[in-house]
Design a protein around this motif. Structure first.
Motif, PDB file in Angstrom:
ATOM      1  N   UNK A  14       0.837  -1.193   0.000  1.00 40.34           N
ATOM      2  CA  UNK A  14       0.000   0.000   0.000  1.00 40.34           C
ATOM      3  C   UNK A  14       0.878   1.252   0.000  1.00 40.34           C
ATOM      4  N   UNK A  15       0.476   2.217  -0.817  1.00 38.19           N
ATOM      5  CA  UNK A  15       1.250   3.430  -0.974  1.00 38.19           C
ATOM      6  C   UNK A  15       2.240   3.385  -2.114  1.00 38.19           C
ATOM      7  N   UNK A  16       2.434   2.208  -2.661  1.00 38.21           N
ATOM      8  CA  UNK A  16       3.399   2.051  -3.751  1.00 38.21           C
ATOM      9  C   UNK A  16       2.811   2.388  -5.100  1.00 38.21           C
ATOM     10  N   UNK A  17       3.602   2.143  -6.139  1.00 31.14           N
ATOM     11  CA  UNK A  17       3.210   2.489  -7.505  1.00 31.14           C
ATOM     12  C   UNK A  17       3.452   1.321  -8.450  1.00 31.14           C
ATOM     13  N   UNK A  18       2.635   1.287  -9.487  1.00 32.50           N
ATOM     14  CA  UNK A  18       2.818   0.360 -10.592  1.00 32.50           C
ATOM     15  C   UNK A  18       2.447   1.082 -11.881  1.00 32.50           C
ATOM     16  N   UNK A  19       3.025   0.614 -12.965  1.00 31.02           N
ATOM     17  CA  UNK A  19       2.685   1.169 -14.270  1.00 31.02           C
ATOM     18  C   UNK A  19       2.271   0.020 -15.188  1.00 31.02           C
ATOM     19  N   UNK A  20       1.051   0.084 -15.681  1.00 28.21           N
ATOM     20  CA  UNK A  20       0.546  -0.912 -16.614  1.00 28.21           C
ATOM     21  C   UNK A  20       0.701  -0.388 -18.042  1.00 28.21           C
ATOM     22  N   UNK A  21       1.036  -1.299 -18.937  1.00 28.12           N
ATOM     23  CA  UNK A  21       1.154  -0.948 -20.353  1.00 28.12           C
ATOM     24  C   UNK A  21       0.361  -1.939 -21.187  1.00 28.12           C
ATOM     25  N   UNK A  22      -0.109  -1.454 -22.312  1.00 32.40           N
ATOM     26  CA  UNK A  22      -0.891  -2.305 -23.216  1.00 32.40           C
ATOM     27  C   UNK A  22      -0.503  -1.954 -24.655  1.00 32.40           C
ATOM     28  N   UNK A  23      -0.175  -2.983 -25.420  1.00 30.15           N
ATOM     29  CA  UNK A  23       0.207  -2.773 -26.808  1.00 30.15           C
ATOM     30  C   UNK A  23      -0.609  -3.692 -27.706  1.00 30.15           C
ATOM     31  N   UNK A  24      -1.016  -3.166 -28.848  1.00 30.00           N
ATOM     32  CA  UNK A  24      -1.763  -3.966 -29.811  1.00 30.00           C
ATOM     33  C   UNK A  24      -0.805  -4.703 -30.737  1.00 30.00           C
ATOM     34  N   UNK A  25      -1.203  -5.921 -31.120  1.00 29.76           N
ATOM     35  CA  UNK A  25      -0.330  -6.738 -31.961  1.00 29.76           C
ATOM     36  C   UNK A  25      -0.331  -6.304 -33.423  1.00 29.76           C
ATOM     37  N   UNK A  26      -1.275  -5.460 -33.785  1.00 30.76           N
ATOM     38  CA  UNK A  26      -1.315  -4.920 -35.136  1.00 30.76           C
ATOM     39  C   UNK A  26      -1.918  -3.521 -35.108  1.00 30.76           C
ATOM     40  N   UNK A  27      -1.788  -2.842 -36.209  1.00 28.59           N
ATOM     41  CA  UNK A  27      -2.266  -1.471 -36.282  1.00 28.59           C
ATOM     42  C   UNK A  27      -3.769  -1.426 -36.529  1.00 28.59           C
ATOM     43  N   UNK A  28      -4.423  -0.535 -35.824  1.00 30.10           N
ATOM     44  CA  UNK A  28      -5.836  -0.279 -36.061  1.00 30.10           C
ATOM     45  C   UNK A  28      -5.993   0.789 -37.134  1.00 30.10           C
ATOM     46  N   UNK A  29      -7.071   0.682 -37.904  1.00 34.63           N
ATOM     47  CA  UNK A  29      -7.394   1.745 -38.835  1.00 34.63           C
ATOM     48  C   UNK A  29      -7.781   3.014 -38.080  1.00 34.63           C
ATOM     49  N   UNK A  30      -8.533   2.806 -37.029  1.00 39.08           N
ATOM     50  CA  UNK A  30      -8.931   3.939 -36.196  1.00 39.08           C
ATOM     51  C   UNK A  30      -9.256   3.431 -34.796  1.00 39.08           C
ATOM     52  N   UNK A  31      -8.805   4.175 -33.810  1.00 40.12           N
ATOM     53  CA  UNK A  31      -9.133   3.903 -32.414  1.00 40.12           C
ATOM     54  C   UNK A  31      -9.852   5.112 -31.860  1.00 40.12           C
TER      55      UNK A  31
END
Length: 121
Positions: A14-31
């Motif tokens: 408790x009190x600590x930090x985390x950083x989540x990341x998310x990457x797509x495996x391919x390119x989207x036409x539009x997000x």
């Protein structure tokens, strides 16, 4: 098809930090929107934060002032910086993208497989 690959979960005090990341495996036409949801045991999945294509953000009241969402449109990635973590933040966190893969596709909700975040007291 596309996969959303999450990383950065884990165990923190408790009190600590985390950083989540998310990457797509391919390119989207539009997000349109990229975001993070979470689901704690016995509870429904809930929105944590999302960010629009234009950079507008929305946060759950419970995380305002502690979490920050960001995205890189060129790389189709989204991140969630989580500070001042509390035991009640413990949940599986899911990356979400509302987008389409090509100009001929409809817009869909795409989900990552989830990453566990555990905050100990």
């Amino acid at each position: 098809q596309v996969q959303l690959v999450e990383s950065g979960g884990g165990l923190v005090q408790a009190g600590g930090s985390l950083r989540l990341s998310c990457a797509a495996s391919r390119t989207f036409s539009r997000i349109n929107v990229m975001g993070w949801y979470r689901q704690a045991p016995g509870k429904q999945r809930e929105l944590v934060a999302h960010i629009t294509n234009g950079g507008s953000t929305n946060y759950a009241d419970s995380v305002k002032g502690r979490f920050t969402i960001s995205r890189d449109n060129a790389k189709n990635t989204v991140a969630l910086q989580m500070n001042s973590l509390k035991p009640e933040d413990t949940a599986v966190y899911y990356c979400n993208v509302k987008g389409r893969l090509s100009a001929w596709d409809s817009f869909y909700d795409y989900w990552g497989q989830g990453t566990q975040v555990t905050v100990s007291s």
